[in-house]
Design an enzyme around this catalytic site. Structure first.
Site, PDB file in Angstrom:
ATOM      1  N   ARG A  69      38.865   9.992  -5.811  1.00 11.76           N
ATOM      2  CA  ARG A  69      38.424   9.908  -4.410  1.00 11.76           C
ATOM      3  C   ARG A  69      37.933  11.251  -3.891  1.00 11.76           C
ATOM      4  O   ARG A  69      37.261  11.327  -2.884  1.00 11.76           O
ATOM      5  CB  ARG A  69      39.538   9.333  -3.529  1.00 11.76           C
ATOM      6  CG  ARG A  69      39.088   9.026  -2.111  1.00 11.76           C
ATOM      7  CD  ARG A  69      39.995   8.076  -1.300  1.00 11.76           C
ATOM      8  NE  ARG A  69      41.317   7.918  -1.842  1.00 11.76           N
ATOM      9  CZ  ARG A  69      42.347   8.763  -1.630  1.00 11.76           C
ATOM     10  NH1 ARG A  69      42.167   9.828  -0.862  1.00 11.76           N
ATOM     11  NH2 ARG A  69      43.520   8.531  -2.171  1.00 11.76           N
ATOM     12  N   TYR A 127      18.662   0.989  13.347  1.00  7.41           N
ATOM     13  CA  TYR A 127      19.320   0.026  12.476  1.00  7.41           C
ATOM     14  C   TYR A 127      20.366  -0.750  13.283  1.00  7.41           C
ATOM     15  O   TYR A 127      21.196  -0.169  13.958  1.00  7.41           O
ATOM     16  CB  TYR A 127      19.956   0.770  11.297  1.00  7.41           C
ATOM     17  CG  TYR A 127      20.353  -0.144  10.165  1.00  7.41           C
ATOM     18  CD1 TYR A 127      19.388  -0.838   9.450  1.00  7.41           C
ATOM     19  CD2 TYR A 127      21.676  -0.322   9.834  1.00  7.41           C
ATOM     20  CE1 TYR A 127      19.750  -1.681   8.416  1.00  7.41           C
ATOM     21  CE2 TYR A 127      22.050  -1.167   8.798  1.00  7.41           C
ATOM     22  CZ  TYR A 127      21.074  -1.844   8.100  1.00  7.41           C
ATOM     23  OH  TYR A 127      21.431  -2.687   7.086  1.00  7.41           O
ATOM     24  N   ASP A 199      18.523   9.689  10.716  1.00  9.70           N
ATOM     25  CA  ASP A 199      18.519   8.721   9.619  1.00  9.70           C
ATOM     26  C   ASP A 199      17.066   8.621   9.150  1.00  9.70           C
ATOM     27  O   ASP A 199      16.213   8.048   9.834  1.00  9.70           O
ATOM     28  CB  ASP A 199      19.041   7.370  10.128  1.00  9.70           C
ATOM     29  CG  ASP A 199      19.072   6.303   9.029  1.00  9.70           C
ATOM     30  OD1 ASP A 199      18.300   6.419   8.057  1.00  9.70           O
ATOM     31  OD2 ASP A 199      19.833   5.336   9.171  1.00  9.70           O
ATOM     32  N   LYS A 224      17.733   2.058  -0.466  1.00  7.30           N
ATOM     33  CA  LYS A 224      16.322   1.761  -0.228  1.00  7.30           C
ATOM     34  C   LYS A 224      15.450   2.568  -1.201  1.00  7.30           C
ATOM     35  O   LYS A 224      15.517   2.353  -2.389  1.00  7.30           O
ATOM     36  CB  LYS A 224      15.987   2.021   1.238  1.00  7.30           C
ATOM     37  CG  LYS A 224      17.039   1.436   2.229  1.00  7.30           C
ATOM     38  CD  LYS A 224      17.095  -0.066   2.217  1.00  7.30           C
ATOM     39  CE  LYS A 224      18.292  -0.644   2.976  1.00  7.30           C
ATOM     40  NZ  LYS A 224      18.499  -0.164   4.328  1.00  7.30           N
TER      41      LYS A 224
HETATM   42  C1  LIG Z   1      19.581  -0.169   5.210  1.00  6.32           C
HETATM   43  C2  LIG Z   1      19.724   0.879   6.244  1.00  6.32           C
HETATM   44  C3  LIG Z   1      20.979   1.377   6.600  1.00  6.32           C
HETATM   45  C4  LIG Z   1      22.242   0.860   5.974  1.00  6.32           C
HETATM   46  O1  LIG Z   1      22.291   1.177   4.629  1.00  6.32           O
HETATM   47  P1  LIG Z   1      23.137   0.317   3.546  1.00  6.32           P
HETATM   48  O2  LIG Z   1      22.933   1.069   2.291  1.00  6.32           O
HETATM   49  O3  LIG Z   1      22.588  -1.065   3.529  1.00  6.32           O
HETATM   50  O4  LIG Z   1      24.551   0.341   4.040  1.00  6.32           O
HETATM   51  C5  LIG Z   1      21.040   2.371   7.548  1.00  6.32           C
HETATM   52  N1  LIG Z   1      19.924   2.855   8.155  1.00  6.32           N
HETATM   53  C6  LIG Z   1      18.703   2.391   7.850  1.00  6.32           C
HETATM   54  C7  LIG Z   1      17.513   2.942   8.543  1.00  6.32           C
HETATM   55  C8  LIG Z   1      18.559   1.382   6.891  1.00  6.32           C
HETATM   56  O5  LIG Z   1      17.345   0.909   6.597  1.00  6.32           O
END
Ligand SMILES: *Cc1c(COP(=O)(O)O)cnc(C)c1O
Length: 408
Positions: A69, A127, A199, A224
């Site tokens: 961890r 998001y 983000d 992504k």
């Molecule tokens: C998909 C996404 C998230 C969340 O990510 P996960 O890997 O699905 O938990 C957060 N912010 C944005 C802009 C996203 O496209």
């Protein structure tokens, strides 16, 4: 990071282009068993030869693993590559923390940085789950927030209060692809002495490097573009080494670690990041231009188009416009679905950034449980379509869109 950094052996990735950096940056040159790939270390715990070895570790005289961890060699290799890619160079001042998924990166940062009684400013068009976390769980813990329109800089500055610790935004935003002027946001944050978090999932470090503008922390859903193959869930936070060390302490309590197998898939995907982004940027731009001239399309939201509200900012701060194109079909919710169903190449599904093109109608995907009026209140119209261009040939994607629109 010294145990995973390759710079000591003479590779200086700042001297190389992005594709070379994707392959080599952050990688050690000397590896276990002379393998070219980073080893996947499946080990929940790490042992000490004797008590002296344990004391050497406790006193910081040796850097090594202790417990799964708190760190894992495969995870650290991915973190080293991600940190280096985020600023375009290996640097001991910048570090990355890999998390189980993008949402875990978001929640770990917000929980760690926002004490009860504090306040954050968050931009809209973000998001959905991030917004939901702030509105429900953070509010319950006594953290207040103010939502401001993305790119309303006066609004962002006005929303900052004495209790404000953090300005949070996405860039580009989802689904309208608004692009934040990072210089203006950093100027506000410095005037008001608050930290900034972006983000940048939709951009990746290939298209924008917010830390180089003075942003404090960058988050990506590595699920992504960074992973890029729709086969792994992961998230990452990148920022200054001291703040990442504090977040690592929070992760040690919260437990949202990335497992070594996922870290390996991410490392593998990252090696082609520049290649994929070149193609996905090109596909996004070509598709956006095609759709913007098509009579069955009412409106295209894409920063590469001159009529996009943030086109100038994006041109100055981004390398490419990205692979996601949002657009409004000329028809109601059902006609829009029929158009989507006629597409042959993109799969219908949530997510974005992978090699396969994905298409979704947000009204029927992420916002399905809302009424049409509630959706409109958060800016989601029934005829909105979000297309994440994969790495398919540009001509094939456009031909597919053309045939689906022709019969529309
Ligand atoms: C998909 C996404 C998230 C969340 O990510 P996960 O890997 O699905 O938990 C957060 N912010 C944005 C802009 C996203 O496209």
């Amino acid at each position: 990071m010294s145990s995973t950094s390759g710079s000591a052996e003479g590779l200086h990735p700042t001297l190389y282009g992005d594709s070379t950096a994707s392959v080599h940056i952050g990688e050690t040159r000397i590896r276990a068993h002379d393998a070219i790939t980073a080893p996947v270390i499946f080990s929940a715990t790490y042992t000490f030869a004797d008590t002296n070895a344990l004391i050497d570790f406790q006193e910081g005289r040796v850097f090594r693993e202790e417990y799964g961890r708190y760190g894992n060699p495969t995870v650290r290799a991915a973190e080293a590559k991600l940190a280096a890619l985020e600023v375009g160079a290996e640097s001991d001042d910048v570090a990355a923390l890999l998390c189980s998924c993008g949402m875990n990166a978001v929640t770990t940062v917000l929980l760690a940085m926002l004490p009860a009684g504090s306040h954050l400013v968050i931009t809209d068009d973000c998001y959905r789950r991030t917004r939901q976390f702030v509105r429900t769980m953070l509010a319950r813990l006594g953290v207040q927030h103010t939502v401001v329109s993305a790119c309303d800089y006066a609004g962002i500055e006005e929303a900052v209060q004495p209790e404000t610790r953090l300005i949070v935004s996405e860039s580009p935003t989802n689904p309208y692809l608004r692009v934040l002027d990072l210089e203006r946001v950093v100027a506000i944050a410095q005037r008001r002495k608050v930290k900034t978090l972006i983000d940048a999932t939709f951009a990746t470090p290939y298209n924008i490097r917010p830390l180089n503008y003075g942003i404090d922390l960058v988050i990506h859903s590595a699920t992504k573009y960074l992973g890029g193959h729709n086969d792994v869930l992961a998230g990452v936070v990148v920022g200054g080494a001291p703040i990442i060390a504090a977040l690592r302490e929070a992760q040690a309590m919260l437990g949202g670690i990335c497992d070594p197998h996922s870290a390996y898939l991410l490392l593998r995907g990252l090696k082609t990041l520049a290649l994929r982004m070149e193609r996905q940027n090109a596909n996004g731009f070509a598709v956006a231009r095609f759709l913007s001239e098509h009579p069955r399309i009412k409106r295209v939201h894409y920063p590469g188009l001159p009529d996009h509200p943030d086109h100038t900012v994006a041109a100055a701060q981004m390398r490419g416009w990205g692979g996601v194109v949002s657009f409004e079909f000329d028809g109601d919710i059902h006609a829009t679905s029929r158009f989507i169903d006629r597409l042959r190449l993109p799969y219908i599904g949530p997510s974005l950034g992978g090699v396969e093109s994905l298409v979704e109608q947000p009204a029927l995907m992420s916002y399905y449980e809302l009424t049409s009026e509630e959706r409109l209140a958060v800016g989601i119209c029934d005829n909105l379509v979000r297309l994440s261009c994969g790495v398919e040939d540009t001509d094939d994607l456009i031909a597919d869109l053309a045939q689906a629109l022709e019969s529309a």
